[in-house]
Design an enzyme around this catalytic site. Structure first.
Site, mmCIF file in Angstrom:
data_model
loop_
_atom_site.group_PDB
_atom_site.id
_atom_site.type_symbol
_atom_site.label_atom_id
_atom_site.label_comp_id
_atom_site.label_asym_id
_atom_site.label_seq_id
_atom_site.Cartn_x
_atom_site.Cartn_y
_atom_site.Cartn_z
ATOM 1 N N ASP A 187 -1.668 5.926 -4.009
ATOM 2 C CA ASP A 187 -1.310 6.766 -5.145
ATOM 3 C C ASP A 187 -1.381 8.253 -4.829
ATOM 4 O OD1 ASP A 187 -0.650 4.697 -6.813
ATOM 5 O OD2 ASP A 187 -2.619 4.567 -7.757
ATOM 6 N N ARG B 106 3.937 6.068 -10.825
ATOM 7 C CA ARG B 106 3.376 7.329 -10.338
ATOM 8 C C ARG B 106 4.376 8.483 -10.309
ATOM 9 N NH1 ARG B 106 -0.746 5.053 -12.178
ATOM 10 N NH2 ARG B 106 -2.380 4.357 -10.748
ATOM 11 N N SER C 104 -11.454 -2.374 -10.459
ATOM 12 C CA SER C 104 -10.494 -1.305 -10.695
ATOM 13 C C SER C 104 -9.192 -1.923 -11.204
ATOM 14 C CB SER C 104 -10.230 -0.531 -9.390
ATOM 15 O OG SER C 104 -9.229 0.451 -9.591
ATOM 16 N N ASP D 145 -12.933 7.492 -12.682
ATOM 17 C CA ASP D 145 -12.670 8.584 -11.748
ATOM 18 C C ASP D 145 -12.247 9.863 -12.454
ATOM 19 O OD1 ASP D 145 -13.292 6.879 -9.670
ATOM 20 O OD2 ASP D 145 -11.216 6.310 -9.305
#
Length: 414
Positions: free
Chosen positions: A125, A96, A177, A16
């Protein structure tokens, strides 16, 4: 010549974020600065270093924050005993806020007007990144390509990358992923989207499948000081080194595989397979030490706090007044959470075998089934009478009403 405005991209080197660099340059008149925040991604970091500038970034920052991650994000969550929906040890969730914090710092240093990230519009996220940015830099512009571009799937992402000569770490045949840091490794997507699907052994990268773990158990002694793990079998480690050692030991014994369907913040359920060997060991040991050192009322209330804490972390609300207040409560409870816990690791299990603490509230004198001189068993009668008084009063009331009802029925019958 007027210099271009800048955007800082949260860069991992994965599919990504690799395609976001050219996409930003094609759709915005920005200079793209890639920022790779190292929370323990391993070999991914080296790959990211090689790919960022080749993909079109003007500059790459690599920030090693692994020690800070363990000390200031993992250990506070461990002390809180926070577990989301009874299973998830929050590995991606608390990484995060730290990554976003570093993005803000880099953006301020570079004078960037925007921060971009590769989180999808379906996941948690995006919320975690953006709430942190809003809390630390309220005027910062945020760009989330997955919410606005025409790419709709990982397969289309691969096509986009291939068309621009960007190598990708996945293929259409195996598009899993993964998110890795020093606390865990998560697996999502593809066959795992079916909750009936059973992952095969090749899925696991940190943990040996339990049935293939050694036939001989491994014994550990973990020492904690005010809720923070300090030593393994008497040897002191830094926070990061201790976690890495437990990951190694736990992984070798098949400990820490978590397969669950969870409720995402955005409203849908998702299935994730997590490998968290060191974290599983630490949670089991810490919980046992609290059983020994916390009084009943504090322990019960802390369970409530742990659930609230887990939801805050999962939802990306790290930099909030409530989180700060809960940390103060948790730190207060940890003043006596000092001691040693014995554990046995065997084919995926992590069993507590004993615990001791100078602050132990366990008294063998009081609890013994043998003769003692500190506890008068006759005192229990008065305690039970008072403790059960509300039950007795209610039963007497109901008995009285029943008698009255019987009399009324007899009168009507006459």
């Amino acid at each position: 010549m007027v210099s271009k405005k800048k955007v800082v991209l949260a860069y991992s080197g994965g599919l990504d974020t690799s395609i976001i660099i050219p996409w930003l340059k094609e759709n915005y008149d920005y200079e793209v600065i890639a920022a790779c925040v190292d929370v323990g991604q391993g070999t991914e970091i080296e790959a990211a270093k090689k790919k960022a500038v080749k993909s079109g970034a003007s500059k790459l920052y690599v920030e090693d924050v692994k020690e800070e991650f363990v000390k200031d994000y993992i250990f506070p969550t461990l002390k809180a005993g926070a577990v989301y929906e009874g299973k998830y040890l929050l590995g991606t969730s608390f990484a995060r806020p730290l990554i976003a914090k570093k993005l803000v710092e880099i953006a301020h240093k570079e004078g960037a007007e925007a921060i971009a990230h590769g989180a999808t519009g379906k996941g948690n996220d995006q919320v975690r990144f953006e709430l942190t940015i809003k809390a630390l830099s309220p005027n910062m512009k945020i760009i989330a390509p997955w919410r606005i571009w025409d790419i709709k799937s990982r397969e289309e992402s691969i096509d986009y990358a291939v068309a621009r000569g960007i190598p990708v770490p996945v293929t259409k045949a195996h598009p899993y992923s993964m998110d890795r840091n020093v606390w865990h490794l998560s697996h999502e997507g593809s066959d795992l989207e079916d909750p009936w699907f059973t992952p095969d052994d090749s899925t696991y990268l940190l943990t040996i499948p339990p049935e293939k773990a050694p036939d001989k158990p491994t014994h550990l002694e973990l020492y904690f000081e005010k809720g923070i793990p300090k030593t393994i079998n008497g040897m002191e480690y830094s926070p990061l080194a201790l976690l890495e050692k437990l990951n190694e030991i736990g992984g070798q014994n098949g400990v820490g595989i978590i397969d669950m369907v969870e409720n995402r913040l955005v409203g849908m359920k998702s299935r994730g397979v997590y490998e968290c060997p060191g974290g599983t060991i630490l949670y089991n040991a810490h919980n046992e030490l609290e059983r020994l050192t916390l009084d009943r009322q504090t322990s019960f209330f802390k369970d409530t706090v742990a659930n609230q804490y887990a939801q805050l972390v999962y939802d990306g609300l790290w930099y909030t007044p409530l989180k700060k207040a809960l940390d103060a409560f948790v730190d207060s409870t940890q003043e006596t959470v000092t001691g040693t816990v014995k554990l046995k690791l065997y084919k995926g299990s992590c069993t507590v075998c004993g615990s001791k603490s100078p602050y132990s509230l366990y008294s063998q004198e009081f609890v013994t089934f043998g003769e003692d001189e500190v506890y008068n068993q006759q005192d229990a009668e008065g305690f039970i009478n008072l403790f059960g008084l509300p039950l007795k009063v209610r039963a007497l009331m109901e008995e009285k009403l029943n008698q009255k009802s019987k009399i009324q029925r007899k009168i009507k019958a006459v």
